[in-house]
Scaffold this motif. Structure first.
Motif, PDB file in Angstrom:
ATOM      1  N   ASN A   4      10.993   6.919 -38.336  1.00 14.61           N
ATOM      2  CA  ASN A   4      10.609   8.255 -37.865  1.00 14.61           C
ATOM      3  C   ASN A   4      10.116   9.122 -39.013  1.00 14.61           C
ATOM      4  O   ASN A   4       9.108   9.830 -38.895  1.00 14.61           O
ATOM      5  N   ILE A   5      10.818   9.059 -40.149  1.00  7.78           N
ATOM      6  CA  ILE A   5      10.403   9.853 -41.308  1.00  7.78           C
ATOM      7  C   ILE A   5       9.105   9.308 -41.885  1.00  7.78           C
ATOM      8  O   ILE A   5       8.218  10.069 -42.300  1.00  7.78           O
ATOM      9  N   ILE A   6       8.953   7.983 -41.920  1.00 11.35           N
ATOM     10  CA  ILE A   6       7.719   7.396 -42.432  1.00 11.35           C
ATOM     11  C   ILE A   6       6.529   7.814 -41.577  1.00 11.35           C
ATOM     12  O   ILE A   6       5.469   8.192 -42.093  1.00 11.35           O
ATOM     13  N   ARG A   7       6.714   7.801 -40.273  1.00 13.36           N
ATOM     14  CA  ARG A   7       5.624   8.174 -39.373  1.00 13.36           C
ATOM     15  C   ARG A   7       5.234   9.642 -39.547  1.00 13.36           C
ATOM     16  O   ARG A   7       4.042   9.977 -39.613  1.00 13.36           O
ATOM     17  N   GLN A   8       6.205  10.538 -39.630  1.00 14.93           N
ATOM     18  CA  GLN A   8       5.905  11.959 -39.801  1.00 14.93           C
ATOM     19  C   GLN A   8       5.322  12.244 -41.181  1.00 14.93           C
ATOM     20  O   GLN A   8       4.471  13.130 -41.338  1.00 14.93           O
ATOM     21  N   THR A   9       5.779  11.504 -42.195  1.00 15.26           N
ATOM     22  CA  THR A   9       5.247  11.708 -43.544  1.00 15.26           C
ATOM     23  C   THR A   9       3.775  11.327 -43.619  1.00 15.26           C
ATOM     24  O   THR A   9       2.953  12.084 -44.170  1.00 15.26           O
ATOM     25  N   LEU A  10       3.413  10.186 -43.070  1.00 11.68           N
ATOM     26  CA  LEU A  10       2.016   9.752 -43.096  1.00 11.68           C
ATOM     27  C   LEU A  10       1.135  10.633 -42.230  1.00 11.68           C
ATOM     28  O   LEU A  10      -0.058  10.777 -42.507  1.00 11.68           O
ATOM     29  N   ARG A  11       1.692  11.234 -41.196  1.00 13.41           N
ATOM     30  CA  ARG A  11       0.925  12.146 -40.364  1.00 13.41           C
ATOM     31  C   ARG A  11       0.560  13.420 -41.125  1.00 13.41           C
ATOM     32  O   ARG A  11      -0.500  14.011 -40.900  1.00 13.41           O
ATOM     33  N   ARG A  12       1.413  13.856 -42.064  1.00 12.36           N
ATOM     34  CA  ARG A  12       1.158  15.068 -42.839  1.00 12.36           C
ATOM     35  C   ARG A  12       0.276  14.803 -44.060  1.00 12.36           C
ATOM     36  O   ARG A  12      -0.218  15.747 -44.670  1.00 12.36           O
ATOM     37  N   LEU A  69       9.009  -6.951 -46.190  1.00 13.02           N
ATOM     38  CA  LEU A  69       9.625  -6.270 -45.057  1.00 13.02           C
ATOM     39  C   LEU A  69       9.626  -4.763 -45.241  1.00 13.02           C
ATOM     40  O   LEU A  69       9.387  -4.002 -44.305  1.00 13.02           O
ATOM     41  N   GLU A  70       9.871  -4.301 -46.459  1.00 12.84           N
ATOM     42  CA  GLU A  70       9.901  -2.862 -46.737  1.00 12.84           C
ATOM     43  C   GLU A  70       8.514  -2.252 -46.679  1.00 12.84           C
ATOM     44  O   GLU A  70       8.296  -1.199 -46.071  1.00 12.84           O
ATOM     45  N   LEU A  71       7.544  -2.926 -47.309  1.00 12.55           N
ATOM     46  CA  LEU A  71       6.194  -2.358 -47.383  1.00 12.55           C
ATOM     47  C   LEU A  71       5.435  -2.493 -46.070  1.00 12.55           C
ATOM     48  O   LEU A  71       4.519  -1.710 -45.802  1.00 12.55           O
ATOM     49  N   SER A  72       5.771  -3.488 -45.255  1.00 13.98           N
ATOM     50  CA  SER A  72       5.063  -3.658 -43.991  1.00 13.98           C
ATOM     51  C   SER A  72       5.279  -2.478 -43.050  1.00 13.98           C
ATOM     52  O   SER A  72       4.414  -2.164 -42.229  1.00 13.98           O
ATOM     53  N   LEU A  73       6.429  -1.802 -43.142  1.00 13.31           N
ATOM     54  CA  LEU A  73       6.651  -0.605 -42.325  1.00 13.31           C
ATOM     55  C   LEU A  73       5.656   0.488 -42.669  1.00 13.31           C
ATOM     56  O   LEU A  73       5.087   1.135 -41.786  1.00 13.31           O
ATOM     57  N   TRP A  74       5.414   0.694 -43.963  1.00 12.99           N
ATOM     58  CA  TRP A  74       4.461   1.728 -44.381  1.00 12.99           C
ATOM     59  C   TRP A  74       3.037   1.347 -43.986  1.00 12.99           C
ATOM     60  O   TRP A  74       2.268   2.199 -43.525  1.00 12.99           O
ATOM     61  N   VAL A  75       2.684   0.066 -44.163  1.00 11.78           N
ATOM     62  CA  VAL A  75       1.326  -0.354 -43.810  1.00 11.78           C
ATOM     63  C   VAL A  75       1.107  -0.240 -42.303  1.00 11.78           C
ATOM     64  O   VAL A  75       0.049   0.213 -41.846  1.00 11.78           O
ATOM     65  N   HIS A  76       2.119  -0.619 -41.525  1.00  9.87           N
ATOM     66  CA  HIS A  76       1.988  -0.563 -40.066  1.00  9.87           C
ATOM     67  C   HIS A  76       1.760   0.865 -39.582  1.00  9.87           C
ATOM     68  O   HIS A  76       0.823   1.132 -38.808  1.00  9.87           O
TER      69      HIS A  76
END
Length: 565
Positions: A439-447, A472-479
């Motif tokens: 959730n935080i990753i998604r909101q961070t990339l949106r901003r 596994l860690e970096l794939s969340l950010w790329v996705h």
């Protein structure tokens, strides 16, 4: 003639080269004037909203009719929509005949009819006066990919993997050509009895003649890359062929009609558009070529972004001389100009100062800034501490110790991530990438600002290459980065270069996974048949110590390897 082009996102010039139609991935069609470089009209067919237009074809330009050549037919699934660009309105919608998607469109002589080829193996003939279907026949055993009509004679050419010539009087088969291993993607008539074609995933362009016995090609033209589309014109008894490759490079050929050349013909010159380097160390990037139009004067090329393409005309002499690289400046902005909207003409607006909002402007009134030790706050509460002060000994580390029990917010993480990407600092980037909550990753990339999206994706792919154990860690950010900013990324010409290395990483990891599965199966068999080996496998982490380091070479943990079971 104006041929239909089948692509995910396509652009096609009118027959006289005065108009350019660009069909975007969201189903919108924009018509640009080549002379004024302005947007003439735009529309989105009702059934095309949220989906791409499959193919498009301009009507023919007739010498005695000034308003000819102003209509464009587009294929939306199994329907055909005819748009009048001169009047800016929808002419008609043709439906109820094809059971599968329409893949090719062609206008008949004098614009008397419209031919539509479909994946359902049939070709339909529409009367342009009543817009009713006059005839329909089966043209191939498989789907018909494209269609072309002779300008003066009632002859139609259809193509799947084979090319067929049809007599439009009784729709009988005249001749069949074969030679392409894959489906034909572009088909154009040249004068009387000559056809030129290119196929998907192929580097060869073929020239066919209905007057020569046999079904083999009269001449062939070879390119260095796969051909996306081909364009042709005849001047002074010489056929000029321009092939547009999937990389956006233009290959130019000449073929004299008076001579018979049996050997494959190579390009006498190639033309590519690139951007200039804006700073030291920056390499020029190629500009994608959207559409090409040929005339006796030269070549008209539309390149750049499909949102606002750049259109220019090159003389034939400018394209001579082997390999030609034309450097062009990057587009200042992708937004349409204010006078591009046809609904608000002659509307004058007064320019006002514009304030660009960023993450720092989105804090609420109740938010406050907690200073790091040794850093003094300025009189301006919104001013940030210098980057060097935050990175010093009492900066990031001290704040990290004080905030162990505090959860990172998307606001603070977006600032940290933006500073890390802009400065290229590895420690700041690693600090931001420690967050695992989606959730935080998604909101961070949106901003995150759009200018930092592609550089961040490039750094994430580089980390995946150098540190595969962190997949596994970096794939969340790329996705989430690809999901949140997909609309922006598809407009960037550098995206494929960045994703190509990402694809290689995925293929490498998947190949290693299969090997581990086979080795793990053998160990399982040993566990069943040899009790001593079974005891050894249980007592020590054999997979982690032996396979994880010697086979993979990446030092993966036993938990990651045991996923194969």
């Amino acid at each position: 003639m104006a041929e239909g082009v089948a692509a995910a996102e396509l652009a096609v010039f009118s027959e006289d080269g005065s108009r350019l139609a660009v069909c975007s991935l969201d189903g919108e069609l924009k018509v640009w004037s080549v002379a004024t470089r302005t947007l003439v009209s735009r529309f989105t067919p009702e059934d095309a909203r949220g989906g791409a237009i499959a193919t498009a074809s301009w009507s023919r330009v007739l010498p005695k009719h000034r308003k000819s050549g102003q209509k464009i037919a587009v294929a939306v699934s199994s329907k055909v929509v005819v748009w009048n660009a001169a009047k800016g309105r929808e002419e008609c919608v043709l439906s109820g005949v094809h059971s599968s998607g329409v893949s090719g469109l062609a206008w008949g002589p004098e614009n008397c009819c419209l031919y539509s080829a479909s994946e359902d193996k049939h070709v339909a003939v529409w009367d342009t006066k009543t817009w009713e279907c006059n005839h329909k026949w089966k043209a191939d055993k498989h789907g018909v990919k494209c269609i072309s009509c002779h300008g003066d004679r009632d002859i139609v050419a259809t193509a799947g993997r084979t090319i067929k010539l049809w007599n439009c009087d009784d729709y009988s088969l005249i001749k069949r050509f074969s030679g392409h291993a894959t489906s034909v993607s572009s088909l154009i008539f040249i004068g009387d009895g000559l056809l030129i074609s290119c196929a998907r995933d192929d580097r060869v362009i073929s020239l066919w003649s209905s007057e020569v016995k046999g079904s083999a090609a009269v001449a062939s033209f070879t390119c260095e890359q796969e051909v996306s589309s081909c364009h042709v014109t005849v001047t002074m008894g010489t056929v000029h062929v321009v092939a547009r490759t999937v990389e956006g490079v233009l290959h130019m050929f000449k073929y004299p009609l008076t001579n018979q050349i049996a050997a494959p013909i190579s390009a006498h010159s190639t033309v590519q558009f690139t951007t200039g380097a804006t700073s030291k160390g920056e390499t020029p990037s190629p500009l994608p070529v959207l559409a090409v139009s040929l005339s006796s004067e030269g070549i008209t090329v539309a390149h750049g972004s499909s949102l606002r393409p750049s259109i220019e005309t090159l003389g034939w002499s400018e394209c001579e001389g082997g390999r030609v690289c034309l450097v062009r400046e990057k587009a200042a902005g992708l937004l349409l100009p204010g006078d591009g909207d046809t609904r608000t003409k002659n509307h004058k607006t007064q320019s006002r100062p514009v304030t660009v909002l960023g993450p720092g402007h989105m804090t609420s009134d109740g938010d406050h800034v907690t200073p790091c030790p040794g850093v003094e706050l300025t009189s301006d509460p919104t001013a940030e501490a210098p980057l060097g002060s935050r990175m010093s000994g009492g900066g990031v580390a001290s704040c990290r110790e004080q905030g162990k029990n505090r959860v990172a917010t998307a606001e603070s993480l977006s600032r940290l991530l933006g500073q890390a990407v802009q400065s290229g600092d590895r420690s700041l980037l690693e600090e931001a990438l420690r967050v695992r909550r989606e959730n935080i990753i998604r909101q961070t990339l949106r901003r995150l600002p759009l200018s930092l999206i592609l550089p961040l994706l490039r750094q994430l792919v580089r980390l995946l290459e150098t540190c595969p154990s962190r997949g596994l860690e970096l794939s969340l950010w790329v996705h989430h980065l690809l999901t949140q900013h997909s609309a922006y990324l598809i407009t960037q010409p550098q995206l494929m270069a960045v994703l190509s290395s990402f694809y290689q990483v995925l293929e490498t990891r998947s190949s290693v996974y299969n090997k581990l599965c086979r080795i793990h199966g053998k160990l399982g068999l040993m566990n069943i048949h040899d009790p001593e080996v079974a005891a050894e496998i249980v007592t020590q982490p054999l997979i982690s110590a032996t396979l994880g380091e010697e086979v993979l070479g990446h030092g993966e943990s036993s938990e990651q390897v045991n996923v194969c079971s």
